[in-house]
Design a protein around this motif. Structure first.
Motif, PDB file in Angstrom:
ATOM      1  N   THR A 165      15.514  -1.941   1.824  1.00  0.00           N
ATOM      2  CA  THR A 165      14.529  -1.424   2.773  1.00  0.00           C
ATOM      3  C   THR A 165      13.352  -2.376   2.918  1.00  0.00           C
ATOM      4  N   LEU A 166      12.876  -2.921   1.805  1.00  0.00           N
ATOM      5  CA  LEU A 166      11.790  -3.895   1.876  1.00  0.00           C
ATOM      6  C   LEU A 166      12.222  -5.152   2.631  1.00  0.00           C
ATOM      7  N   ARG A 204      19.573   3.520  -5.810  1.00  0.00           N
ATOM      8  CA  ARG A 204      20.228   4.583  -5.058  1.00  0.00           C
ATOM      9  C   ARG A 204      19.540   4.792  -3.704  1.00  0.00           C
ATOM     10  N   GLY A 205      18.248   4.576  -3.660  1.00  0.00           N
ATOM     11  CA  GLY A 205      17.492   4.729  -2.415  1.00  0.00           C
ATOM     12  C   GLY A 205      17.371   3.452  -1.598  1.00  0.00           C
ATOM     13  N   ALA A 206      18.114   2.414  -1.979  1.00  0.00           N
ATOM     14  CA  ALA A 206      18.121   1.135  -1.246  1.00  0.00           C
ATOM     15  C   ALA A 206      16.722   0.535  -1.136  1.00  0.00           C
ATOM     16  N   PHE A 207      15.973   0.588  -2.237  1.00  0.00           N
ATOM     17  CA  PHE A 207      14.586   0.119  -2.259  1.00  0.00           C
ATOM     18  C   PHE A 207      14.477  -1.347  -1.840  1.00  0.00           C
ATOM     19  N   ARG A 208      15.258  -2.205  -2.463  1.00  0.00           N
ATOM     20  CA  ARG A 208      15.176  -3.636  -2.150  1.00  0.00           C
ATOM     21  C   ARG A 208      15.618  -3.916  -0.709  1.00  0.00           C
ATOM     22  N   TYR A 221       0.829  -1.204   0.000  1.00  0.00           N
ATOM     23  CA  TYR A 221       0.000   0.000   0.000  1.00  0.00           C
ATOM     24  C   TYR A 221       0.866   1.257   0.000  1.00  0.00           C
ATOM     25  N   ARG A 222       1.942   1.219   0.767  1.00  0.00           N
ATOM     26  CA  ARG A 222       2.857   2.360   0.772  1.00  0.00           C
ATOM     27  C   ARG A 222       3.509   2.543  -0.595  1.00  0.00           C
ATOM     28  N   ALA A 223       3.834   1.441  -1.248  1.00  0.00           N
ATOM     29  CA  ALA A 223       4.437   1.524  -2.578  1.00  0.00           C
ATOM     30  C   ALA A 223       3.448   2.124  -3.585  1.00  0.00           C
ATOM     31  N   ILE A 224       2.172   1.708  -3.503  1.00  0.00           N
ATOM     32  CA  ILE A 224       1.154   2.267  -4.392  1.00  0.00           C
ATOM     33  C   ILE A 224       0.991   3.763  -4.138  1.00  0.00           C
ATOM     34  N   GLU A 225       0.961   4.138  -2.866  1.00  0.00           N
ATOM     35  CA  GLU A 225       0.852   5.551  -2.512  1.00  0.00           C
ATOM     36  C   GLU A 225       2.027   6.350  -3.070  1.00  0.00           C
ATOM     37  N   ALA A 226       3.231   5.782  -2.950  1.00  0.00           N
ATOM     38  CA  ALA A 226       4.423   6.476  -3.446  1.00  0.00           C
ATOM     39  C   ALA A 226       4.422   6.580  -4.965  1.00  0.00           C
ATOM     40  N   LEU A 227       3.988   5.520  -5.656  1.00  0.00           N
ATOM     41  CA  LEU A 227       3.894   5.572  -7.115  1.00  0.00           C
ATOM     42  C   LEU A 227       2.912   6.659  -7.550  1.00  0.00           C
ATOM     43  N   ALA A 228       1.775   6.730  -6.850  1.00  0.00           N
ATOM     44  CA  ALA A 228       0.774   7.737  -7.194  1.00  0.00           C
ATOM     45  C   ALA A 228       1.318   9.145  -6.970  1.00  0.00           C
ATOM     46  N   ASP A 229       1.993   9.352  -5.847  1.00  0.00           N
ATOM     47  CA  ASP A 229       2.569  10.669  -5.582  1.00  0.00           C
ATOM     48  C   ASP A 229       3.645  11.010  -6.607  1.00  0.00           C
ATOM     49  N   GLY A 230       4.389   9.994  -7.033  1.00  0.00           N
ATOM     50  CA  GLY A 230       5.371  10.217  -8.081  1.00  0.00           C
ATOM     51  C   GLY A 230       4.728  10.650  -9.384  1.00  0.00           C
ATOM     52  N   VAL A 236      10.571  -6.725   6.277  1.00  0.00           N
ATOM     53  CA  VAL A 236      10.131  -8.096   6.561  1.00  0.00           C
ATOM     54  C   VAL A 236      10.846  -8.637   7.788  1.00  0.00           C
ATOM     55  N   VAL A 237      12.142  -8.409   7.878  1.00  0.00           N
ATOM     56  CA  VAL A 237      12.914  -8.891   9.018  1.00  0.00           C
ATOM     57  C   VAL A 237      12.455  -8.212  10.316  1.00  0.00           C
ATOM     58  N   ALA A 238      12.192  -6.903  10.264  1.00  0.00           N
ATOM     59  CA  ALA A 238      11.746  -6.174  11.450  1.00  0.00           C
ATOM     60  C   ALA A 238      10.386  -6.684  11.929  1.00  0.00           C
ATOM     61  N   ALA A 239       9.473  -6.922  10.990  1.00  0.00           N
ATOM     62  CA  ALA A 239       8.152  -7.433  11.364  1.00  0.00           C
ATOM     63  C   ALA A 239       8.250  -8.846  11.932  1.00  0.00           C
ATOM     64  N   THR A 240       9.135  -9.652  11.372  1.00  0.00           N
ATOM     65  CA  THR A 240       9.363 -11.007  11.889  1.00  0.00           C
ATOM     66  C   THR A 240       9.895 -10.947  13.317  1.00  0.00           C
TER      67      THR A 240
END
Length: 269
Positions: free
Chosen positions: A251-252, A245-249, A180-189, A256-260
């Motif tokens: 960060t994702l 450059r923004g460490a997209f992969r 959902y955050r990715a969709i929001e960011a794509l839309a804002d882009g 997952v690791v943080a939620a785990t």
């Protein structure tokens, strides 16, 4: 989605009438797996009771009545209160009943100790209806078939060992929020690039939907599909370069690791 026929008739109860219980019970009722009159729950708030009544669910007065009147009981309360709720309901369980928990981080051994039940199944569903199930040792094949029929009415069901469940929660349970955050960011882009706001959300969400469907339908690795739409010195590779450059992969992956890790903390406390 085609209905998945239940092996036989039974009553289904929900302890906790929140959004996930609403999604599951509505899907089960609409699919025809169970008639709405076979589903029951309770809630103190009138607005929540009316939501469930709107698609035919039977509303009882107490959680104890829900347990007493159900063959399969889905526990859909917050992990922090699972122990309190199960200890209160322990006198009302019996050997004939099946306890299904969708509470993140609560292990089978704890569910058994607090409820006194032996026929237990853990399930991790998410709102887009991806379902992972872990069957306790004392649950029968019939129990598994019944629970599969219920959750198969709302999505695709996988079975996994309990040792993977914390990571399943970090990826699949929490993953929709990342998307959902990715969709929001794509839309804002899109807006930043000059597109009108009333257009970008549809474009962004359909783009994500189409990409996910392509991965599922083709069975190809996402990297392979990415390469197929990335031309030399083209627009897509320019965008990918910015993602890197923004460490997209990374960060994702870290999300997952943080939620785990948080799921493991919940199971310990």
């Amino acid at each position: 989605m085609a209905a998945v026929a239940a092996p036989d008739a039974f009553n289904l109860g929900f302890i906790g009438a929140g959004n996930m219980a609403e999604s599951i019970s509505s899907g089960v009722a609409k699919s025809g797996v169970l008639p709405p009159a076979s589903i029951r729950t309770t809630h103190r708030r009138t607005d929540r009771r009316l939501v469930f009544q709107s698609f035919g669910v039977k509303i009882l007065e107490t959680n104890a009545q829900v347990v007493d009147d159900s063959d399969i009981i889905i526990l859909s309360v917050k992990p922090q209160i699972v122990k309190k709720v199960l200890l209160e309901l322990k006198p009302f369980f019996s050997e004939e009943k099946v306890l299904v928990s969708i509470a993140a981080g609560i292990k089978l051994k704890d569910l058994q100790e607090w409820s006194g039940q032996r026929r237990i199944i853990r399930v991790m569903p998410n709102t887009p209806a991806t379902v992972v199930m872990c069957v306790g040792e004392m649950a029968t094949k019939k129990d598994e078939e019944r629970v599969t029929s219920l959750f198969g009415a709302i999505g695709k069901v996988w079975t996994a060992d309990e040792k993977y469940f914390d990571a399943v929660t970090g990826l699949s349970g929490s993953g929709p929020a990342y998307v959902y955050r990715a969709i929001e960011a794509l839309a804002d882009g899109g807006v930043a690039a000059g597109l009108p706001r009333d257009l970008v959300l549809g474009l962004a969400s359909q783009t994500v939907l189409g990409a996910a469907a392509t991965v599922n339908l083709t069975g190809k690795h996402p990297g392979q599909l990415k390469d197929a739409v990335t031309s030399p010195a083209g627009t897509t590779v320019a965008g990918i370069q910015e993602l890197e450059r923004g460490a997209f992969r990374g960060t994702l992956m870290n999300a997952v690791v943080a939620a785990t890790k948080r799921c493991r903390e919940l199971s310990q406390t």
